[in-house]
Design an enzyme around this catalytic site. Structure first.
Site, short mmCIF file in Angstrom:
data_model
loop_
_atom_site.label_atom_id
_atom_site.label_comp_id
_atom_site.label_asym_id
_atom_site.label_seq_id
_atom_site.Cartn_x
_atom_site.Cartn_y
_atom_site.Cartn_z
N TYR A 46 -3.66 10.59 5.10
CA TYR A 46 -2.51 10.16 5.72
C TYR A 46 -1.82 11.01 6.63
O TYR A 46 -1.14 11.96 6.43
CB TYR A 46 -1.08 9.52 4.98
CG TYR A 46 -1.61 8.38 3.84
CD1 TYR A 46 -2.67 7.73 4.17
CD2 TYR A 46 -0.76 8.19 2.73
CE1 TYR A 46 -2.84 6.77 3.22
CE2 TYR A 46 -1.21 7.27 1.97
CZ TYR A 46 -2.27 6.28 2.21
OH TYR A 46 -2.41 5.41 1.33
N HIS A 131 -9.60 7.76 -3.96
CA HIS A 131 -9.25 7.09 -3.06
C HIS A 131 -10.43 6.26 -2.06
O HIS A 131 -11.26 6.96 -1.82
CB HIS A 131 -8.53 7.83 -1.91
CG HIS A 131 -7.58 7.17 -0.76
ND1 HIS A 131 -7.02 8.02 0.19
CD2 HIS A 131 -7.22 6.17 -0.69
CE1 HIS A 131 -6.41 7.14 1.04
NE2 HIS A 131 -6.56 5.86 0.56
#
Length: 323
Positions: A46, A131
Site C-alpha cells: 500500500y 498477501h
C-alpha cells in the site's frame, strides 16, 4: 484476539487512487479510534510502504495492548532510484522509488516483516497475512506459511493467515494449513458471494476465522446510487456489474435503507466473519462507516426481496436469520 465488528483498512493511507496528506491520514486513524475501531490492517504494497509509515506514526499515540495490527508478506520493497520521477503503476499516487518483488521464501518472509516493523516504528504486529499468493501458491503454502507458523510458535506474532481476492487460494490455505484467519477481499459482499461455496464452510469446519475486506467491492457499493466511474475490484465496473449494483441500491431505497448500510450488515451477518474491514479516505468517511456498522440492520423484508429478484443467494446468512 478481539477484532471488533469494524476494522480500518489502510490502503488509502498509502494514497490509493489519489493523494492524501499526512495530516488527513493521521486524523483518519484518530477518527477510527474515537469511533471504537481497534483493528488496523496495512501492507508494504500500500503506497510502497507509505501506509505502514503513516499508520505506525498515528498508532504510537495509543496504548499498544489495546489494538490489533496486521500487515502482510509476499511483496518485498526494493529501492529503485530510477523510478523516483515516475508515479507508481499499481494504483497508488506515490513516486515509484521502490519496486515490488514477489518473495514467498522463508528468508523473504522474515526480512519483509523486519522491514515492516521498521516502517511502522512499532515493536510488533499481531497478525501477519500472506498477501495475494494465488500466482505463487506452492511457494506460499510450502515456504511462506511454515515460516510464519514458526514465528507464531516463537511468540513473535500472535496469529497468521492469508489475504486474497481469489477464493480458491484462500480455500487451499484453510484446508491444508493451520492458519488462524483468512481475509476475503471482495468475494463475500452483497454483490457477490462466491466464498459461500467452499471457503466459508471450510472455515467453519476448521475453526478458521474470516475477515471480510473489500465489502464495497473497491467502491462500487460505497454510495447510495452507484454510477459510472466508481471503482470495482480496483478497475472499472463492467456494465452488467454496474446494473446489478444499481438494482441492489434500488431495492435498498424501497426498504428505507442505503446500499452501503446493507453491504456492511450483510457481510457481517455470516457466523464465520469475525470483522468487516473498510477503508476510508478521511475522517468523515470513517465516521460514516462506523455509524453504518453500529446502526440497526436493514428490515428483514429487504433480504427476502433480494432473493426473489435473483440479487442474493438464498443460502446466504442475513441479519435476523435467512430470508
Amino acid at each position: 484476539m478481539e477484532f471488533g465488528r469494524l476494522g480500518l483498512g489502510c490502503a488509502q493511507l498509502g494514497n490509493l487512487y489519489r493523494e492524501v496528506d499526512d495530516g488527513t491520514a493521521a486524523a483518519t486513524v484518530a477518527a477510527a479510534w474515537d469511533a471504537g475501531v481497534r483493528f488496523f490492517d496495512t501492507a508494504p504494497h500500500y503506497g510502497l510502504g507509505l501506509s505502514e509509515r503513516r499508520l505506525g506514526a498515528a498508532l504510537r499515540a495509543f496504548p499498544r495492548p489495546e489494538f490489533v495490527l496486521s500487515t502482510k508478506v509476499g511483496r518485498r520493497l526494493v529501492p529503485d532510484p530510477e523510478g523516483a520521477g515516475r508515479r507508481d503503476s499499481e494504483g497508488f499516487a506515490v513516486p515509484a522509488d521502490h519496486r515490488r518483488v514477489w518473495d514467498f521464501t522463508a528468508d523473504g518472509v522474515r526480512r519483509s516483516l523486519d522491514e515492516s516493523l521498521a516502517r511502522l516504528g512499532l515493536d510488533r504486529v499481531d497478525l501477519v497475512l500472506v498477501h495475494d499468493p494465488e500466482d505463487h501458491l506452492a511457494a506460499a503454502v510450502d515456504e511462506a506459511y511454515p515460516a510464519l507458523a514458526d514465528l507464531r510458535s516463537q511468540g513473535v506474532v500472535r496469529a497468521v493467515g492469508v489475504g486474497s481476492k481469489q477464493v480458491s487460494a484462500l480455500h487451499r490455505f484453510a484446508r491444508d494449513t493451520d492458519v488462524d484467519l483468512v481475509m476475503i477481499a471482495g468475494r463475500y459482499t452483497l454483490l457477490e458471494q462466491s466464498a459461500l461455496d467452499t471457503l466459508l464452510p471450510e472455515c467453519g469446519r476448521r475453526g478458521v476465522r474470516a475477515v471480510a475486506a473489500g465489502v464495497f467491492n473497491s467502491g462500487l457499493l460505497a454510495e447510495d446510487r452507484p454510477h459510472e466511474g466508481l471503482p470495482y475490484d480496483y478497475g472499472s465496473a463492467p456494465p452488467a456489474v454496474l446494473d446489478r449494483a444499481r438494482a441492489l441500491a434500488a431495492a435498498c431505497a424501497r426498504h428505507g435503507t442505503s446500499l452501503p448500510a446493507a453491504a456492511i450488515a450483510f457481510t457481517a451477518a455470516h457466523p464465520a466473519v469475525a470483522s468487516v474491514v473498510v477503508g476510508a479516505q478521511d475522517p468523515d468517511q470513517v465516521r460514516r462507516n462506523a455509524a453504518l456498522a453500529t446502526a440497526d440492520p436493514p428490515p428483514e423484508e429487504l433480504w427476502a426481496d433480494l432473493v426473489a429478484e435473483g440479487l442474493l443467494r438464498p443460502d446466504a446468512p442475513v441479519p435476523g436469520g435467512r430470508p
